[in-house]
Design a protein around this motif. Structure first.
Motif, short mmCIF file in Angstrom:
data_model
loop_
_atom_site.label_atom_id
_atom_site.label_comp_id
_atom_site.label_asym_id
_atom_site.label_seq_id
_atom_site.Cartn_x
_atom_site.Cartn_y
_atom_site.Cartn_z
N ALA A 141 -13.65 16.46 -4.41
CA ALA A 141 -14.22 15.11 -4.29
C ALA A 141 -13.34 14.21 -3.43
N ALA A 142 -12.04 14.42 -3.49
CA ALA A 142 -11.12 13.63 -2.68
C ALA A 142 -11.27 13.90 -1.19
N ARG A 143 -11.96 14.98 -0.84
CA ARG A 143 -12.24 15.28 0.56
C ARG A 143 -13.70 14.99 0.91
N GLY A 144 -14.41 14.31 0.01
CA GLY A 144 -15.77 13.89 0.30
C GLY A 144 -16.84 14.86 -0.15
N VAL A 145 -16.47 15.86 -0.94
CA VAL A 145 -17.45 16.86 -1.38
C VAL A 145 -18.31 16.29 -2.51
N THR A 146 -19.62 16.38 -2.33
CA THR A 146 -20.56 15.98 -3.39
C THR A 146 -21.45 17.14 -3.81
N GLY A 147 -21.24 18.32 -3.25
CA GLY A 147 -22.03 19.48 -3.66
C GLY A 147 -21.44 20.76 -3.12
N LEU A 148 -21.65 21.84 -3.87
CA LEU A 148 -21.23 23.16 -3.38
C LEU A 148 -22.18 24.23 -3.88
#
Length: 498
Positions: free
Chosen positions: A198-205
């Motif tokens: 999340a700290a790198r902008g991830v909102t889904g995987l």
């Protein structure tokens, strides 16, 4: 912070324009107005009154929430507890790194991330035994398609291997065993890793963990996981189980947490089929043999008829398919199977593609799920091991030009789970001081962003939003890799605030 009535003030927004893959990065500051987890309005700064809490973005740049479309979640999360071997430049060096490695509570030593394809010496049981003694010791290749074990580990697991190397299905079985730690332990590791993502902008995987993920993800939600959305896969051994359970691609798994809140972050994904090996292990199924090994054309680990039958069964049950295919022979066989079965889904990796196959992705509606970082990590391997191949290595621009839908991922832990690494590799095609590798396959920043998101900054869309501390349009390769992410919102809820 509540997911209701949050406002994001004074940003420059990246928004799609037209029906294609173009994005517009507005120079005029705007406010993003959110409610009930969605974007309800985008207006010039100060034009509308705030209706709730305000995140003062101080002129940040906003992009839609980023996705990593290929992750081995538990293996990625547990990698933080294992000895990194990426710096080892020889078998002897890797063995030395394991000599003083910590012994885990289960009595094993585990290292991960070695790349032996260009080592001057070869792995052997004797060399590893000399450094590691009687402690069961496991070294996992960066590509996860081979593992190197000492005698104690081979005996513990019930395997034999003259050089200590286990490949393909045997290697996957070892990884499954190493990842089968206490669920409470692995869930905690996944929660920590999710926060880092999340700290790198991830909102889904997309989770390709080799396990029954339909039970694991609801359990993690109840344990407190809330960092991003998840689509989980399952493998052929569990296909009948998935069908019997009524799983269908896209179906939400709603979980009620202890407070009574219904959480719907998890969806059913695809059937994952591994149809060939890998470049690093020299098992990817190719048209031409590997140098110095004229009988080695790689392996099709799933025969074409069997692959078609699996895809046909999945399609009939409403399940998409994700086919791992790296070598050009495997890519062709997978496209054949998609065409014969009518299945929908993705080709995972597609690292070596025949010219004649490029347009088939678009015609068949098969998504190309690729990992741009692999292109720069593997460039030296390609120049050596695929020097005689005539197909296109790591195509990006060629796939897009042929009309394919392209999605980016990392294959974590093979590469770091950081979408900005993928974007930088795709746009610049290098991650060191060397010139771009095959610059004709570079893509634009707009195209890279499009391959990294699932939504857009438009009213009515889910408020999955990432705020950046600098303008991605002006960033060089290093600037994209280190892009400052100041805020990540998932459905309007803060998952990261710098």
């Amino acid at each position: 912070m509540s997911a209701l009535g949050v406002e994001v003030g004074t940003v420059r927004a990246v928004r799609p324009v037209g029906p294609g893959r173009e994005f517009l990065l507005d120079d005029e500051p705007v406010d993003l107005h959110l409610a009930d987890g969605r974007i309800v309005d985008i207006a010039p700064t100060g034009a509308l009154p705030a209706r709730g809490e305000v995140i003062e973005a101080d002129g940040a740049w906003a992009v839609p929430g980023l996705w990593d479309n290929h992750v081995h979640t538990v293996q990625w999360a547990l990698a933080a507890e294992r000895v990194p071997l990426g710096a080892a430049d020889s078998a002897a060096g890797a063995a030395r790194l394991m000599r003083d490695a910590p012994v885990l509570p289960d009595g094993r030593r585990i290292g991960t991330g070695f790349r032996d394809a260009l080592w001057p010496d070869r792995p052997s049981v004797a060399a590893l035994d000399a450094e590691t003694g009687v402690v069961p010791t496991y070294l996992i290749n960066a590509d996860v398609h081979s593992v190197w074990l000492n005698s104690a580990a081979l005996a513990r697991e019930g395997f034999r291997g003259d050089d200590g190397l286990l490949r393909e299905e045997d290697a996957f079985e070892i990884s499954r065993r190493l990842n089968a730690v206490d669920p409470a332990h692995s869930d905690e590791a996944v929660i920590r890793a999710g926060a880092a993502a999340a700290a790198r902008g991830v909102t889904g995987l997309v989770d390709f963990d080799m396990a029954w993920n339909a039970d694991a993800w609801p359990r993690r939600i109840l344990a407190g996981f809330a960092a991003h959305r998840v689509e989980f896969a399952f493998y052929p051994a569990d296909l009948d189980r998935a069908i019997a359970a009524g799983l269908r691609t896209g179906e939400r798994l709603a979980v009620t947490d202890p407070t009574g809140l219904v959480v719907s972050l998890v969806r059913v994904g695809s059937l994952k089929v591994i149809s060939d090996g890998s470049l690093g292990t020299r098992t990817a199924a190719c048209s031409h043999s590997y140098p110095g090994d004229p009988a080695n054309f790689g392996v099709l680990t799933v025969p074409p008829d069997e692959l078609t039958a699996l895809l046909t069964t999945a399609a009939g049950a409403g399940i998409e398919v994700a086919v791992h295919a790296i070598g050009d022979r495997a890519v062709t066989a997978a496209l054949d199977a998609f065409g014969a079965s009518g299945a929908t889904g993705s080709m995972e990796h597609a690292q070596l593609v025949r010219h004649a196959d490029l347009a088939r992705f678009g015609r068949l509606g098969v998504r190309a799920s690729v990992q741009p970082q692999h292109a720069v990590d593997d460039r030296d391997l390609v120049e050596h091991h695929w020097a005689e191949q005539t197909a296109i290595g790591y195509p990006l621009a060629s796939l897009l030009s042929a009309g394919a839908e392209v999605r980016f991922g990392s294959d974590a832990p093979v590469a770091p789970l950081d979408p900005w690494h993928a974007i930088a590799a795709a746009v610049w095609r290098t991650d060191d001081d060397r010139a771009a590798w095959h610059p004709e396959e570079r893509v634009t920043l707009d195209q890279a962003l499009e391959a990294s998101v699932r939504t857009s900054l438009r009213p009515g869309q889910s408020a999955d939003i990432v705020l950046l501390g600098s303008d991605p349009r002006t960033a060089d390769a290093a600037g994209l890799r280190t892009m400052p992410v100041t805020t990540t919102l998932l459905g309007g809820r803060l998952t990261h605030l710098a």
